[in-house]
Design a protein around this motif. Structure first.
Motif, PDB file in Angstrom:
ATOM      1  N   GLU A 138       2.749  -4.224   6.048  1.00 20.59           N
ATOM      2  CA  GLU A 138       3.354  -3.350   5.050  1.00 20.59           C
ATOM      3  C   GLU A 138       4.875  -3.480   5.109  1.00 20.59           C
ATOM      4  N   VAL A 139       5.499  -3.677   3.950  1.00 20.95           N
ATOM      5  CA  VAL A 139       6.961  -3.702   3.885  1.00 20.95           C
ATOM      6  C   VAL A 139       7.487  -2.282   4.076  1.00 20.95           C
ATOM      7  N   VAL A 140       8.483  -2.130   4.967  1.00 20.18           N
ATOM      8  CA  VAL A 140       9.094  -0.818   5.187  1.00 20.18           C
ATOM      9  C   VAL A 140      10.583  -0.800   4.882  1.00 20.18           C
TER      10      VAL A 140
ATOM     11  N   ARG B  42      11.819   1.310  -8.399  1.00 14.32           N
ATOM     12  CA  ARG B  42      10.464   0.825  -8.653  1.00 14.32           C
ATOM     13  C   ARG B  42       9.440   1.643  -7.876  1.00 14.32           C
ATOM     14  N   GLN B  43       8.174   1.555  -8.295  1.00 12.88           N
ATOM     15  CA  GLN B  43       7.056   2.129  -7.551  1.00 12.88           C
ATOM     16  C   GLN B  43       5.886   1.150  -7.633  1.00 12.88           C
ATOM     17  N   PRO B  44       5.043   1.082  -6.582  1.00 15.23           N
ATOM     18  CA  PRO B  44       3.961   0.091  -6.547  1.00 15.23           C
ATOM     19  C   PRO B  44       2.979   0.185  -7.702  1.00 15.23           C
TER      20      PRO B  44
ATOM     21  N   ALA C 245      -8.961   0.915   2.897  1.00 10.45           N
ATOM     22  CA  ALA C 245      -9.901   0.420   1.888  1.00 10.45           C
ATOM     23  C   ALA C 245      -9.827  -1.103   1.820  1.00 10.45           C
ATOM     24  N   TRP C 246      -8.595  -1.662   1.911  1.00 11.15           N
ATOM     25  CA  TRP C 246      -8.492  -3.127   1.930  1.00 11.15           C
ATOM     26  C   TRP C 246      -9.166  -3.694   3.178  1.00 11.15           C
TER      27      TRP C 246
ATOM     28  N   PHE D 203       0.839  -1.191   0.000  1.00 13.09           N
ATOM     29  CA  PHE D 203       0.000   0.000   0.000  1.00 13.09           C
ATOM     30  C   PHE D 203       0.875   1.242   0.000  1.00 13.09           C
ATOM     31  N   SER D 204       0.459   2.242  -0.760  1.00 14.45           N
ATOM     32  CA  SER D 204       1.213   3.494  -0.823  1.00 14.45           C
ATOM     33  C   SER D 204       0.738   4.506   0.207  1.00 14.45           C
TER      34      SER D 204
END
Length: 222
Positions: free
Chosen positions: A118-120, A160-162, A40-41, A32-33
């Motif tokens: 969430e990956v940080v 990269r970007q999601p 929302a998820w 998630f960004s």
């Protein structure tokens, strides 16, 4: 850095003054960004059981590695530590000679009991990515670097970007490196950034697997 749990279990809001990742310095890398996307998820999960893997740090770490970074051969969990709202999940390629490729740091995104993982970032040892600094503002071309231990290593860097299926930029293959705790540096150009947080990933391999170790950092463009 643990996130405070609200009194009402069904609430997806973050208590006043508490950052959604438990620390203002942590960056939302993937999947998630924004907190709004994570919430929302949560609503979709509560209503229909949508994508339950977001509640499993192992599955989230493997999905990050395989689906987002594109390292398809890294397909197993090699170690795991879960403490409160933080998880450290080691991922590795299949094979008797394949060790842990990276230890992925995940945090619950939000304050609710069903806040997704969430990956940080990554916890690094023999291969690190320290330049640019975590959470810093960047622009192209991007000078990256860190330290590495190993023999006949070849380093490739991607940005990269999601929201994009393909990298925003990839360094020419590949930069030779090795030795004991030696510095490395790679410059990579990128374009098309629109997400609030970008992922810079450096990888090395070629001995027993195409990608044997990797490290990531999170940066911002505005």
């Amino acid at each position: 850095m643990a996130t405070q749990t609200p009194a009402t279990p069904t609430s997806t809001s973050t208590p006043q003054g508490t950052p959604p990742l438990g620390s203002w310095s942590l960056q939302a890398v993937w999947p998630f960004s924004t907190l709004a996307q994570a919430q929302a998820w949560e609503r979709a999960y509560r209503s229909s059981g949508h994508q339950p893997w977001h509640l499993d740090p192992d599955q989230t770490a493997l999905a990050f590695t395989r689906d987002y970074l594109g390292f398809k051969e890294i397909d197993r969990v090699s170690k795991r530590t879960v403490s409160g709202r933080h998880a450290r999940i080691g991922v590795a390629p299949t094979g008797p000679e394949s060790g842990t490729a990276a230890v992925i740091h995940l945090v619950r995104f939000g304050a609710g009991p069903d806040a997704p993982w969430e990956v940080v970032g990554t916890d690094d040892t023999t291969f690190s990515l320290t330049k640019p600094a975590y959470g810093s503002l960047v622009r192209s071309p991007l000078v990256t670097g860190g330290r590495i231990s190993g023999v006949d290593e070849t380093i490739r860097v991607q940005v990269r970007q999601p929201s994009s299926a393909t990298p925003l930029g990839t360094s020419p293959c590949c930069t030779p490196a090795g030795g004991n705790d030696q510095p490395w540096n790679v410059t990579v150009s990128f374009s098309g950034a629109r997400d609030p947080v970008l992922t810079v990933v450096a990888s090395t391999g070629g001995h027993v697997a195409e990608v044997e170790r990797f490290t990531v950092t999170a940066v911002r463009t505005g």
